[in-house]
Design a protein around this motif. Structure first.
Motif, mmCIF file in Angstrom:
data_model
loop_
_atom_site.group_PDB
_atom_site.id
_atom_site.type_symbol
_atom_site.label_atom_id
_atom_site.label_comp_id
_atom_site.label_asym_id
_atom_site.label_seq_id
_atom_site.Cartn_x
_atom_site.Cartn_y
_atom_site.Cartn_z
ATOM 1 N N SER A 189 1.156 -1.100 0.083
ATOM 2 C CA SER A 189 -0.674 -0.047 0.411
ATOM 3 C C SER A 189 1.043 1.329 -0.005
ATOM 4 N N ASP A 190 2.451 1.295 0.487
ATOM 5 C CA ASP A 190 3.347 2.503 0.226
ATOM 6 C C ASP A 190 4.380 2.261 0.017
ATOM 7 N N ILE A 191 4.336 1.142 -1.561
ATOM 8 C CA ILE A 191 5.085 1.427 -2.066
ATOM 9 C C ILE A 191 4.799 1.562 -4.208
ATOM 10 N N LEU A 192 5.850 2.479 -4.691
ATOM 11 C CA LEU A 192 5.436 2.927 -5.511
ATOM 12 C C LEU A 192 5.506 2.105 -6.505
ATOM 13 N N LEU A 193 5.013 1.166 -7.835
ATOM 14 C CA LEU A 193 5.034 1.024 -8.537
ATOM 15 C C LEU A 193 5.037 0.632 -10.041
ATOM 16 N N LEU A 194 5.931 0.416 -11.113
ATOM 17 C CA LEU A 194 5.470 0.414 -11.975
ATOM 18 C C LEU A 194 4.349 0.392 -12.624
ATOM 19 N N GLN A 195 3.550 -0.099 -13.817
ATOM 20 C CA GLN A 195 2.386 0.197 -14.184
ATOM 21 C C GLN A 195 1.930 -1.315 -14.566
ATOM 22 N N ASP A 196 1.294 -1.772 -14.686
ATOM 23 C CA ASP A 196 0.539 -3.329 -14.916
ATOM 24 C C ASP A 196 1.058 -3.464 -16.683
ATOM 25 N N GLY A 197 1.891 -5.085 -16.475
ATOM 26 C CA GLY A 197 2.597 -5.296 -17.578
ATOM 27 C C GLY A 197 4.185 -5.729 -17.817
ATOM 28 N N HIS A 198 4.560 -4.544 -16.390
ATOM 29 C CA HIS A 198 6.073 -5.174 -16.398
ATOM 30 C C HIS A 198 6.058 -6.418 -15.413
ATOM 31 N N CYS A 199 7.161 -6.906 -16.212
ATOM 32 C CA CYS A 199 7.612 -7.880 -15.344
ATOM 33 C C CYS A 199 8.081 -7.813 -13.780
ATOM 34 N N PHE A 200 8.656 -6.665 -13.772
ATOM 35 C CA PHE A 200 9.145 -6.392 -12.026
ATOM 36 C C PHE A 200 8.109 -6.366 -11.242
ATOM 37 N N ARG A 201 7.526 -5.030 -11.776
ATOM 38 C CA ARG A 201 6.111 -4.934 -10.728
ATOM 39 C C ARG A 201 5.636 -5.769 -10.252
ATOM 40 N N GLU A 202 5.754 -7.142 -11.215
ATOM 41 C CA GLU A 202 5.232 -8.718 -10.250
ATOM 42 C C GLU A 202 6.374 -9.229 -9.551
ATOM 43 N N GLY A 203 7.390 -9.070 -9.640
ATOM 44 C CA GLY A 203 7.916 -9.892 -8.648
ATOM 45 C C GLY A 203 8.109 -8.426 -7.818
ATOM 46 N N VAL A 204 7.685 -7.055 -7.498
ATOM 47 C CA VAL A 204 7.911 -7.102 -6.225
ATOM 48 C C VAL A 204 6.271 -7.522 -5.345
ATOM 49 N N LEU A 205 5.134 -7.171 -6.764
ATOM 50 C CA LEU A 205 4.027 -7.422 -5.705
ATOM 51 C C LEU A 205 4.325 -9.257 -4.986
ATOM 52 N N ASN A 206 5.392 -9.887 -5.463
ATOM 53 C CA ASN A 206 5.331 -11.858 -4.828
ATOM 54 C C ASN A 206 6.491 -11.614 -3.737
ATOM 55 N N LEU A 207 6.878 -10.277 -3.985
ATOM 56 C CA LEU A 207 7.668 -10.065 -2.576
ATOM 57 C C LEU A 207 7.197 -9.503 -1.247
ATOM 58 N N CYS A 208 6.363 -8.674 -1.218
ATOM 59 C CA CYS A 208 5.283 -8.504 -0.144
ATOM 60 C C CYS A 208 4.586 -9.545 0.701
ATOM 61 N N LYS A 209 5.450 -9.148 2.057
ATOM 62 C CA LYS A 209 4.870 -10.883 2.557
ATOM 63 C C LYS A 209 3.693 -9.842 3.126
ATOM 64 N N SER A 210 3.150 -8.752 2.755
ATOM 65 C CA SER A 210 1.664 -7.913 3.549
ATOM 66 C C SER A 210 0.998 -7.936 2.891
ATOM 67 N N PRO A 211 -0.665 -8.310 3.052
ATOM 68 C CA PRO A 211 -1.527 -8.392 2.671
ATOM 69 C C PRO A 211 -1.626 -7.047 1.455
ATOM 70 N N LYS A 212 -2.308 -8.106 0.196
ATOM 71 C CA LYS A 212 -2.218 -6.347 -1.314
ATOM 72 C C LYS A 212 -3.692 -5.947 -1.802
ATOM 73 N N LYS A 213 -3.197 -4.321 -0.950
ATOM 74 C CA LYS A 213 -4.088 -3.751 -0.544
ATOM 75 C C LYS A 213 -4.342 -3.164 -1.648
ATOM 76 N N LEU A 214 -4.152 -3.145 -3.315
ATOM 77 C CA LEU A 214 -4.019 -2.914 -4.049
ATOM 78 C C LEU A 214 -5.746 -1.430 -4.354
ATOM 79 N N GLY A 215 -5.324 -0.941 -4.947
ATOM 80 C CA GLY A 215 -7.121 -0.075 -5.334
ATOM 81 C C GLY A 215 -7.584 1.024 -4.130
ATOM 82 N N GLU A 216 -6.537 0.781 -2.865
ATOM 83 C CA GLU A 216 -6.872 1.702 -2.026
ATOM 84 C C GLU A 216 -5.425 3.315 -1.848
#
Length: 313
Positions: A189-216
């Motif tokens: 929720s407080d990490i700035l991410l690349l836009q959808d479609g970038h594999c680096f973004r997916e890697g960061v999301l996979n790294l995060c252990k806390s709940p994915k509260k995307l959309g907040e």
């Protein structure tokens, strides 16, 4: 039946348009159409249904197209065999690179490679991973550089290096006082991410252990630029994660915001990928050797934890 006719058939099957297929094949449309028609007459079948727009491949045509791909690839392999026997490394070679790797890696190896192998005409294209995979399958790319593992049946992967993730944490962020980051510290929720479609973004999301509260979030960011993420982070809009090579050119002020992970750091595997048919393998291996040698000195990390962009946590 000729190899050229089969190449024209493959072009029409891909572009579903005779004019466009001719343009991509560097011949006139009448020439291409005539050669495809001659092949159909010889086989006494229709490969294409011209009554539909766009043109479609008939049922028997699909079988012919599949076999034509094999024949064209095997014909190209004959020249490869001769080149390898002669020790020749040259000719056109089309390389794709994903956007999160291109700006940092390309300047590191390009000059060295073209100086060492002046007979290779290297054609470089920036594409996302999905397009790289499709273009390797279609024969439009000889190889590509992407984050792996991809685990795709027709693609071979040769790891080049392992690039650690580095935190970029601005003043007043909750993690500013942490000496070493851990995945448990991260909150999407407080990490700035690349836009959808970038594999680096997916890697960061996979790294995060806390709940994915995307959309907040209070804003929606669609950017493919790490520079933009850094600038927004400096404005107090959150932290971000960067690939290690992207941190090397930061000025001293910005380097003061970097936070490294506790060892072993999370990292992405970067590989040279190519079709299992291994066409132009002598150039692929030469490219791999050059890249691995120039990057080895820049990334000293030996023990890393690989974060796959394909396996969602």
């Amino acid at each position: 039946m000729t190899i050229t006719q089969l190449q024209y058939v493959l072009a029409v099957a891909e572009y579903q348009n005779f004019t466009l297929a001719a343009e991509k094949s560097f011949v006139t449309q009448p020439t291409l159409s005539m050669q495809v028609q001659k092949l159909e007459d010889e086989l006494d079948i229709l490969i294409f249904d011209r009554s539909k727009k766009p043109i479609s491949v008939t049922d028997v045509g699909k079988k012919i197209v599949a076999q034509a791909k094999n024949i064209v690839n095997e014909a190209a392999r004959i020249k490869d065999i001769v080149d390898q026997e002669k020790g020749y490394i040259g000719g056109d070679f089309t390389l794709g690179i994903i956007p999160t790797i291109m700006p940092t890696l390309l300047p590191m190896f390009l000059k060295t490679f073209i100086n060492k192998y002046p007979r290779v005409n290297l054609i470089i294209k920036e594409q996302n991973t999905e397009d790289l995979i499709q273009n390797i399958q279609d024969g439009h790319l000889d190889a590509a550089i992407a984050a792996t593992p991809l685990e795709i049946e027709f693609i071979k992967e040769r790891p080049l290096y392992y690039e650690p993730f580095v935190g970029y944490v601005p003043q007043d962020h909750r993690l500013r006082g942490v000496s070493e980051l851990t995945p448990e510290d991260l909150n999407v929720s407080d990490i700035l991410l690349l836009q959808d479609g970038h594999c680096f973004r997916e890697g960061v999301l996979n790294l995060c252990k806390s709940p994915k509260k995307l959309g907040e979030e209070h804003f929606s960011l669609q950017s493919g630029s790490f520079e933009t993420l850094i600038n927004l982070s400096n404005e107090g809009l959150g932290m971000t994660l960067l690939p290690f090579l992207n941190t090397l050119e930061l000025d001293e002020k910005h380097k003061g915001n970097l936070k490294y992970f506790k060892e072993p750091p999370p990292a992405r595997e970067v590989s040279l990928i190519f079709h299992k048919s291994e066409l132009k393998i002598q150039i692929t291996e030469a490219l791999r050797d050059v890249i691995a040698s120039v990057v080895r000195g820049a990334i000293a990390f030996q023990d890393v934890k690989i974060i796959s962009p394909m396996n969602h946590a």
